[in-house]
Motif scaffolding. Sequence first.
Motif, mmCIF file in Angstrom:
data_model
loop_
_atom_site.group_PDB
_atom_site.id
_atom_site.type_symbol
_atom_site.label_atom_id
_atom_site.label_comp_id
_atom_site.label_asym_id
_atom_site.label_seq_id
_atom_site.Cartn_x
_atom_site.Cartn_y
_atom_site.Cartn_z
ATOM 1 N N CYS A 1 0.862 -1.194 -0.190
ATOM 2 C CA CYS A 1 -0.188 -0.124 0.585
ATOM 3 C C CYS A 1 0.648 1.430 -0.012
ATOM 4 O O CYS A 1 0.730 2.193 -1.021
ATOM 5 C CB CYS A 1 -0.924 0.161 1.139
ATOM 6 N N TYR B 1 -0.648 4.535 -0.908
ATOM 7 C CA TYR B 1 -2.106 4.295 -0.593
ATOM 8 C C TYR B 1 -1.639 5.182 0.851
ATOM 9 O O TYR B 1 -0.665 5.240 1.895
ATOM 10 C CB TYR B 1 -2.133 3.240 -0.440
ATOM 11 N N LYS C 1 -8.284 0.931 -0.856
ATOM 12 C CA LYS C 1 -7.991 2.505 0.047
ATOM 13 C C LYS C 1 -9.378 2.526 1.580
ATOM 14 O O LYS C 1 -8.562 2.610 2.396
ATOM 15 C CB LYS C 1 -7.773 3.834 -0.624
#
Length: 477
Positions: free
Chosen positions: A138, A143, A317
């Motif tokens: 991520c 993210y 997300k």
Amino acid sequence: MIDRIKQLEQISRKLEPLPSERSQWNKAVQEYADKFLDEFNPNTTFVISEEMGRAIYDFPIEETGKSIEEILDILKDNVDTPNLNPASGGHFGYIPGGGVFTTALGDYLAAVTNRYTGIFFACPGGVRMENLLLRWMCQMVDYPADALGNLTSGGSIANLSAIATARDYKGIKAKDIEKCVVYMTHQLHHCIQKSLRIAGMSECIVRYLPMDRNFKMNPEALNRQIEADLVGNLIPFMVFASAGTTDTGAIDPLEAIGEIAQKHNVWYHIDAAYGGFFMLSDKLKKAFKGTALSDSIAIDPHKGLFLSYGIGAILIKNTAALYQSHHHTASYMQDAFTLEEEPSPADLSPELTKHFRGLRMWISLQLLGIAPFKAALEEKVLLCKYFYTQVQKLGFEVGPQPELSIAIFRYIPDETDANAFNLGLIENFKKDGRVFLSSTTINETVWLRFAVLSFRTHLAQVDLSLTLLKDMVKHHH
């Protein structure tokens, strides 16, 4: 009854081999693996086979076991020799497979210890390990810190998870499906259409958007289409972009698409199954600007991280949305939900029981560090550029300048049909067996694909493929 129990125990104890037996089997399997890696693998990418593993059917499953030697012989001749060897450095077809050796160590330990990492209560350390890997990915795609996802078997389940999450988050009901619109190009991987069908969305409207000459989505066309669909009382549901298409390695204009998706409140999913890990390299990351705007990303450690088949990932997300779609409680699990410090994979995935697949990735990154993975990815991109330049000198026509590690090219002969001629080249490669290429058809034109993603591919294999191409087309000059 006690006698019968004791009698059965004697037989069933064979399931726990004695240390001497374990050591004999381990030794035989290790020798087999070493021989594969040292002798067969470096020299063989494709083996044309008459039998195609048919003797598997002549080796029945019986009441008593067989010797490890006999079993490995059958395996070698019927499974590990015929047709395509994805572990080879000469594998330039499709998206080449991985097979980094450390994967096997992680899988071996995961299988021996048989940890259940679906639920935090059962194996807190294993769940932390898998979530750590997901957060690491991520971070790579920009993210936020609270984003998460799930380790899947591959890109198909990753994409399916994203579609199911988007469907539920957007509150799509059965009666809405015929009015839902999804947006993509013809270059998007076919597993998306398959996933839409499995997720019960096959009746939604699919808009195939025009592409530029480099096979990238045209964002203005996307914007116009969404606006027209809103006027037509339809529900713009999901836009799919590619960060490295399978055919040509093209990266859609991710940032422009993201801005349009946000403006119209459409779920934005990026399929980065093949291309995502190129973002590990600071040199290559620029091409992926805009991933932060997406709602979900599919990425495959068994592609760009070179691990063996069987590990993909979905990054989402909005973790709460993923949880809403995938969690379910059962009364027999009531003891497990008291001490949750970390989200459990079973609550974020279609799978409840699964292999502890995070261990192969964790052990590989811990043993080797990130540096060799980054270097290998940069090397693949340069090898592809090198091939692209050299193949033109041999008289081949080429497609777009490669952005990642895939190039498309074709030969146009004087008198024969070009499509048939190029398919013939693929057959010649199979007969030679040292290098494997695949083809694709774009707008009725057959192109050969040169896809560099095996960690074992280096300059020698690329030069060999160029030499073979040169010899194959020599008599056409």
